[in-house]
Structure formats: C-alpha cells, structure tokens
Write an enzyme that holds these catalytic residues in place. Structure first.
Site, mmCIF file in Angstrom:
data_model
loop_
_atom_site.group_PDB
_atom_site.id
_atom_site.type_symbol
_atom_site.label_atom_id
_atom_site.label_comp_id
_atom_site.label_asym_id
_atom_site.label_seq_id
_atom_site.Cartn_x
_atom_site.Cartn_y
_atom_site.Cartn_z
ATOM 1 C CE LYS A 111 52.854 4.097 18.760
ATOM 2 N NZ LYS A 111 52.085 4.168 16.852
ATOM 3 C CE LYS A 194 58.110 18.023 13.315
ATOM 4 N NZ LYS A 194 58.376 16.752 14.471
ATOM 5 C CE LYS A 197 51.180 14.985 20.209
ATOM 6 N NZ LYS A 197 51.368 15.435 18.114
HETATM 7 P P1 ADP Z 1 54.048 16.357 17.660
HETATM 8 O O1 ADP Z 1 55.757 16.368 16.969
HETATM 9 O O2 ADP Z 1 54.437 16.971 18.508
HETATM 10 O O3 ADP Z 1 53.748 14.965 18.101
HETATM 11 P P2 ADP Z 1 52.724 15.627 14.880
HETATM 12 O O4 ADP Z 1 53.903 14.442 14.241
HETATM 13 O O5 ADP Z 1 51.971 14.998 15.354
HETATM 14 O O6 ADP Z 1 53.294 16.341 16.449
HETATM 15 O O7 ADP Z 1 52.769 16.332 13.909
HETATM 16 C C1 ADP Z 1 51.427 16.384 13.538
HETATM 17 C C2 ADP Z 1 51.928 16.926 12.333
HETATM 18 O O8 ADP Z 1 53.017 18.964 12.375
HETATM 19 C C3 ADP Z 1 53.293 17.026 10.774
HETATM 20 O O9 ADP Z 1 52.775 16.899 9.509
HETATM 21 C C4 ADP Z 1 54.540 17.317 11.329
HETATM 22 O O10 ADP Z 1 55.415 17.485 9.979
HETATM 23 C C5 ADP Z 1 53.951 19.390 12.155
HETATM 24 N N1 ADP Z 1 54.499 19.433 13.108
HETATM 25 C C6 ADP Z 1 54.862 18.573 13.421
HETATM 26 N N2 ADP Z 1 56.025 19.977 14.753
HETATM 27 C C7 ADP Z 1 55.572 20.483 14.021
HETATM 28 C C8 ADP Z 1 57.069 21.497 13.826
HETATM 29 N N3 ADP Z 1 57.987 21.817 14.893
HETATM 30 N N4 ADP Z 1 57.057 22.241 13.082
HETATM 31 C C9 ADP Z 1 56.852 22.414 11.924
HETATM 32 N N5 ADP Z 1 55.747 21.439 11.249
HETATM 33 C C10 ADP Z 1 55.866 20.059 12.252
#
Ligand code: ADP
Ligand code: TRP
Length: 331
Positions: A111, A194, A197
């Site tokens: 960060k 993966k 967002k």
């Molecule tokens: P992002 O990657 O979109 O920023 P986060 O890191 O905030 O998402 O993840 C929030 C939750 O969703 C976590 O428990 C993470 O393991 C799950 N998660 C995020 N993206 C995926 C994905 N593509 N497949 C499975 N689980 C996911």
C-alpha cells in the site's frame, strides 16, 4: 459452537468469483456456527473515501451480502463503526504492537508503494484494527483468502501477547477457515486465471450486472482460432470458458460443447451465447434480490440496527473484561 467471523471491505461490487469462492460458503456456514459478518468501514478510511462514497459503498455491500443469502436472523451482520468498542480495543492493542512488526507487513509495504502520498498511521496499524475486529468477538475461525494470512498471524501474536502480559486466558488464537475441498477458483473472461474486480472491468461478471451487460462481456471473452486436431488439450483461455460453464450451466451443456471441441466442430460464438444465457439465469435470483433490497431502506436500516445490537452484546462484554484485566477498575 465455534465462533466464525469475517470482515468485508466495502469496495466495489461483488462478482461471480466472490460469490462462488466465498459467499456461497458463508451462507452454508451460518447454519453450522455462530457467525459474525461485518462491513469494514473503519478500515476503508485508509483510502479517504468521500462521505457519499462511504455511505453508498456500505449500503451496496450490505445489500449484496443479504441478496447472496446471508441471513440477519441467523448470523450477526453489522457495520464495523456501529461497534465503536472496536476502536477502544484497537487503541489498547496498539500499546503492545511494535513499529518493527507493523512495518514488516506485506500489505503495508504494498500500500505504501501504491499510495506514497498517503502513508497514514491507519495503514500501518491496519493489522491491529483487524485484530480488534476478531478478538472483540473472541472468534475461533476466520474465513479469509491467502492475502490475509499474515494479518491473522499477527492477530494470534497480539492475542498471545495480551494473554501472557496479563496472565489471563481471554483471547483464543484464531485460525484461518478453509472451505476444504470445495475451494473453487473462478477464472476471468480476459483469459486471466482469477476473476477479479481490480483487473479489466470486462473480465468480471458482477452479481448486479444486467443481462445485456453480461451478454456483452461474455461475447467479448478471449478464445482462440479453434482446435484443428481432435481431442487436443485446451489452451488456457478456452479451458477458462469451460470452467465458467461448469460453474453455471447444466452438466449436459458442458458435455455437449466438450464433445464439439474434441471433434473440432466447436463454434465459440455458440458456446458464448449459451454461457451468457446460463450466467444470466444463474445470477437472476441474486440480481432481483439486490434490486428489491436497494429500494427498501427501511429494511436495510432494520438489519443494521439488529446487527448493531447483537454485535454490541458480545463486543461490549469483551471490552468490559479487557478494561478490568488492564486495571481500569472503578475506585
Ligand atoms: P477481488 O480479487 O475481486 O479483489 P477479494 O480479494 O476482495 O476479491 O476477495 C473476496 C473473497 O472472494 C475472498 O474470499 C476471495 O478468496 C474470493 N474470491 C475472489 N475472487 C475469486 C475468484 N475468482 N474465484 C474464487 N474466489 C474468489
Ligand atoms: N482485511 C480484510 C480484507 O482486506 C477485511 C477485514 C477487516 C477482515 N477486518 C477483518 C477480515 C476481520 C476478517 C476478519 O479482506
């Protein structure tokens, strides 16, 4: 019964990966454990949102979590700042959190690199606030992704340190909660491994996306020129398309396109059309629920009030005990 707790940062909308990888499991978990789910709005201040954005994001997060199936009657669903005792525990834990260990945290270093103009103390003490979130409800299990492992490790350190310093067994040492074999990883539509967002907007299917947006994104998904040799292995972007299809379509549908691929007769356009329609169908109940909840501020307020009250019972009791242990006794 185990106490399970998880915090959700109120940033951006939830996508299919969040739902299938995390939320769907949360909705199951709530029946088997004493669950606390909260929206980490204090934490989100490290990036300085405007009051409007903060309010909008907290509401959106709550709406989406409810729409996905978290039940406020069963679990305690609350907003972090509705439990200000957390801030007191955070202050108290900070007295025994050391600069060296905070500065070594990977997420802090990342960060600090990303926002060099705003390396605030909240960013540095992010792990103590997270520890306060967890310890205030004396949680045993915390369902988090890999990126949060280090924070959890620090929570255990802070818990142990406090227990030892005051010779009290007040805080359990929380462990990461894994969903076992059911762990799924939903790929992105841009060929990435993966869905996320933070990458390309078009790579993720959001739970709130309208059918037209879903069709557009899926039709633009990355593929290749198609197989020329029968039964050849699938390149990654194509494999990803099949993985997505497995997640939302009927097994016969997946089999149909798999056979077409293996006989070199596949038309990706047809497959994508089918995938889009199945995604629309799969997300429809959540999408409808999001719309319904968004329009019902009275209900949302009621859920927040209910969560606040339940969180207070558990949180205030811990802080009362901590104050007493530390020596803030009334004379
Ligand atoms: P992002 O990657 O979109 O920023 P986060 O890191 O905030 O998402 O993840 C929030 C939750 O969703 C976590 O428990 C993470 O393991 C799950 N998660 C995020 N993206 C995926 C994905 N593509 N497949 C499975 N689980 C996911
Ligand atoms: N740091 C977590 C994240 O970025 C959010 C969070 C805040 C959290 N407090 C928590 C998660 C307590 C679990 C427990 O995703």
């Amino acid at each position: 019964m185990d106490i399970v707790l998880s915090g959700i940062r109120p940033t951006g909308n939830l996508h299919l990966g969040n739902y299938l990888g995390a939320l769907k499991n949360f909705t199951k978990m709530q029946h088997e454990n004493t669950c606390y789910f909260f929206i980490a709005d204090y934490h989100s201040l490290t990036t300085h949102p405007t009051p409007q954005n903060l309010q909008g994001n907290v509401k959106q997060a709550l709406v989406e979590y409810l729409a996905a199936g978290l039940d406020p009657e069963i679990a305690t669903i609350f907003v972090q700042s509705d439990l200000p005792e957390t801030a007191e525990l955070y202050l108290l834990l900070n007295m025994n959190a050391y600069m060296g260990e905070l500065e070594r945290v990977t997420t802090f270093k990342e960060k600090a690199r990303k926002q060099p103009q705003n390396i605030n103390a909240g960013l540095l003490t992010y792990p103590t606030l997270m520890a306060a979130d967890i310890l205030i409800h004396r949680a045993h299990k915390v369902p988090v992704g890999k990126d949060q492992e280090q924070h959890l490790e620090m929570t255990r350190t802070f818990a142990r340190r406090f227990n030892r310093m005051y010779n009290a067994e007040i805080f359990p040492e929380p462990v990461a909660y894994n969903f076992g074999e059911e762990l799924v990883k939903i790929p992105g539509l841009d060929g990435s491994a993966k869905m996320s967002k933070s990458d390309d907007e078009n790579s993720a299917i959001f739970l709130a996306d309208e059918p037209e947006a879903i069709r557009k994104k899926v039709m633009r998904a990355v593929t290749d020129a198609g197989p020329t040799v029968k039964n050849s292995p699938k390149p990654e972007p194509v494999e990803n398309l099949f993985t997505l299809m497995k997640a939302v379509s009927q097994p016969e549908t997946v089999q149909y396109f798999d056979d077409k691929y293996n006989s070199c007769e596949i038309r990706y356009g047809d497959m994508k059309k089918q995938l889009a329609e199945d995604m629309i169908l799969f997300t429809a109940p959540i999408r409808e629920k999001i719309k319904e909840l968004k329009a019902n501020d009275t209900y949302i307020r009621k859920v927040m009030d209910m969560g606040k009250e339940k969180a207070h019972v558990s949180g205030a009791a811990t802080v009362r005990l901590v104050r007493e242990i530390i020596g803030f006794r009334p004379y």
